[in-house]
Design a protein around this motif. Structure first.
Motif, PDB file in Angstrom:
ATOM      1  N   GLY A 124     -32.107 -20.399 -27.580  1.00 28.78           N
ATOM      2  CA  GLY A 124     -33.084 -21.125 -28.357  1.00 28.78           C
ATOM      3  C   GLY A 124     -34.134 -21.830 -27.521  1.00 28.78           C
ATOM      4  O   GLY A 124     -35.177 -22.213 -28.043  1.00 28.78           O
ATOM      5  N   HIS A 125     -33.865 -22.013 -26.251  1.00 25.86           N
ATOM      6  CA  HIS A 125     -34.828 -22.638 -25.338  1.00 25.86           C
ATOM      7  C   HIS A 125     -34.744 -21.890 -24.011  1.00 25.86           C
ATOM      8  O   HIS A 125     -33.654 -21.571 -23.537  1.00 25.86           O
ATOM      9  CB  HIS A 125     -34.505 -24.122 -25.142  1.00 25.86           C
ATOM     10  CG  HIS A 125     -35.633 -24.916 -24.564  1.00 25.86           C
ATOM     11  ND1 HIS A 125     -36.040 -24.781 -23.252  1.00 25.86           N
ATOM     12  CD2 HIS A 125     -36.438 -25.858 -25.118  1.00 25.86           C
ATOM     13  CE1 HIS A 125     -37.051 -25.608 -23.024  1.00 25.86           C
ATOM     14  NE2 HIS A 125     -37.312 -26.271 -24.133  1.00 25.86           N
ATOM     15  N   VAL A 126     -35.903 -21.610 -23.402  1.00 26.24           N
ATOM     16  CA  VAL A 126     -35.907 -20.797 -22.182  1.00 26.24           C
ATOM     17  C   VAL A 126     -35.162 -21.465 -21.035  1.00 26.24           C
ATOM     18  O   VAL A 126     -34.682 -20.788 -20.124  1.00 26.24           O
ATOM     19  CB  VAL A 126     -37.341 -20.461 -21.746  1.00 26.24           C
ATOM     20  CG1 VAL A 126     -37.995 -19.516 -22.738  1.00 26.24           C
ATOM     21  CG2 VAL A 126     -38.182 -21.727 -21.566  1.00 26.24           C
ATOM     22  N   LYS A 127     -35.048 -22.791 -21.063  1.00 26.82           N
ATOM     23  CA  LYS A 127     -34.336 -23.468 -19.977  1.00 26.82           C
ATOM     24  C   LYS A 127     -32.821 -23.415 -20.143  1.00 26.82           C
ATOM     25  O   LYS A 127     -32.089 -23.962 -19.333  1.00 26.82           O
ATOM     26  CB  LYS A 127     -34.819 -24.913 -19.846  1.00 26.82           C
ATOM     27  CG  LYS A 127     -36.189 -25.018 -19.194  1.00 26.82           C
ATOM     28  CD  LYS A 127     -36.566 -26.439 -18.850  1.00 26.82           C
ATOM     29  CE  LYS A 127     -37.917 -26.472 -18.138  1.00 26.82           C
ATOM     30  NZ  LYS A 127     -38.332 -27.865 -17.846  1.00 26.82           N
ATOM     31  N   LYS A 128     -32.349 -22.721 -21.177  1.00 26.12           N
ATOM     32  CA  LYS A 128     -30.907 -22.497 -21.324  1.00 26.12           C
ATOM     33  C   LYS A 128     -30.518 -21.074 -20.921  1.00 26.12           C
ATOM     34  O   LYS A 128     -29.355 -20.697 -21.058  1.00 26.12           O
ATOM     35  CB  LYS A 128     -30.473 -22.742 -22.769  1.00 26.12           C
ATOM     36  CG  LYS A 128     -30.619 -24.181 -23.233  1.00 26.12           C
ATOM     37  CD  LYS A 128     -29.793 -24.465 -24.466  1.00 26.12           C
ATOM     38  CE  LYS A 128     -30.243 -23.700 -25.681  1.00 26.12           C
ATOM     39  NZ  LYS A 128     -29.419 -24.008 -26.875  1.00 26.12           N
TER      40      LYS A 128
END
Length: 330
Positions: free
Chosen positions: A168-172
């Motif tokens: 859901g988030h690119v930093k994950k």
């Protein structure tokens, strides 16, 4: 109403992402099981509707939806909803709705606590005298089907391992190069790596190299892919939560978020064990602003560690030499 739990109908609202919705499903099940004699309605994303329809709830009709919309910023609870309990699971911000016992906000995140949302939902229901159904996972698998592992996803061929490179988030997200290296290692072991992409990954043009890919059009198609899979691998993302609920084993790679808070049901978890992680409880907006994409807490997780964790999670033994060359599905 004669008391705080005397209602003629209940509306369960949830418009969040897949993983958040699945975390809230046991609460919806517990409510339906406790209030058996009242009418149940749900208001959710269209793709999530089957999960609530399976509880015997009906889609929220247009008139009721308009009445619910009018709650925002209202000075008091309207008479048209006098016999209605509105249940809203969320993260930590209570919406601007009149303070009334007929509105039950289930906070899934408490600042400073890394308890999973389900534990917090359970506490909130208990405070209202609503018991938690401990058999929710068995019921989920009974209604949506459990794991049915087979070689070649039901066709002649090697056992499949599904790889979910998105979140859901690119930093994950774990680096794509790591996914590709791992796919090669799995193939050498006689397994078939299959990348499963969502709309965001397709839009970004994620390149899976020579490996087969699937792009399910619905959650029903996603579940049909998951049930026969031998194992799954991904980040802290909704499809991994769905896989865990269906009983599919696998490995989740965690970085900025807390496995204690967000780990999928039954999944092994691999982290880089960095002292700064976890650094966030809710991954909306910008977080870890000083970190690149992917952050060090994810780039620090080696392919070898993930491969070893996958083997421990239940991969079949290595295929004997001469028997591990299977045609790939384009």
């Amino acid at each position: 109403m004669t008391d705080k739990n005397d209602f003629g109908r209940i509306v369960f609202e949830h418009n969040g992402a897949l993983g958040d919705m699945l975390a809230a499903w046991p609460a919806a099940f517990s409510l339906c099981a406790h209030f058996r004699t009242v009418s149940h309605f749900f208001r959710t994303r269209p793709g999530h509707a089957p999960f609530f329809a399976a509880l015997g709830a009906a889609p929220c009709p247009p008139l009721l939806c308009r009445e619910l919309d009018a709650l925002y910023g209202a000075p008091r609870w309207p008479g048209s909803l006098a016999d209605t309990l509105v249940v809203r699971p969320g993260l930590f911000r209570r919406p601007d709705i009149p303070d009334d016992p007929r509105f039950l906000f289930l906070s899934g995140v408490v600042p400073g606590r890394f308890d999973p949302p389900s534990a917090l939902y359970r506490e909130a229901l208990a405070a209202r005298g609503i018991p938690w159904r401990d058999d929710w996972l068995a019921v989920f698998r009974d209604r949506f089907g459990g794991r049915t592992p087979s070689a070649g996803m039901g066709k002649p061929g090697p056992p499949a391992v599904l790889l979910f490179p998105g979140a859901g988030h690119v930093k994950k997200t774990w680096p794509m190069d790591n996914f590709l290296r791992l796919a090669g290692m799995l193939a050498k072991s006689g397994l078939e790596p299959i990348f499963v992409l969502g709309p965001a990954e397709v839009e970004r043009g994620v390149d899976v190299g020579p490996w087969p890919r699937r792009v399910p059009d619905s959650l029903e198609e996603l579940m049909a892919l998951l049930r026969p899979a031998w194992a799954v691998l991904g980040a802290d993302c909704g499809p991994m939560h769905l896989a865990g609920l269906l009983g599919v084993p696998g490995v989740s790679v965690f970085g900025p978020t807390s496995p204690r808070q967000w780990a999928p049901e039954g999944m092994a978890v691999v982290t880089a064990d960095m002292p700064c992680s976890p650094c966030v409880q809710v991954t909306s907006g910008d977080f870890a602003p000083g970190c690149p994409v992917s952050p060090p807490c994810l780039t620090g997780v080696s392919v070898e560690r993930v491969h070893e964790a996958l083997k421990k999670s239940g991969l079949p033994p290595r295929t004997p030499p001469g028997e591990n060359h299977f045609p790939r599905t384009p």
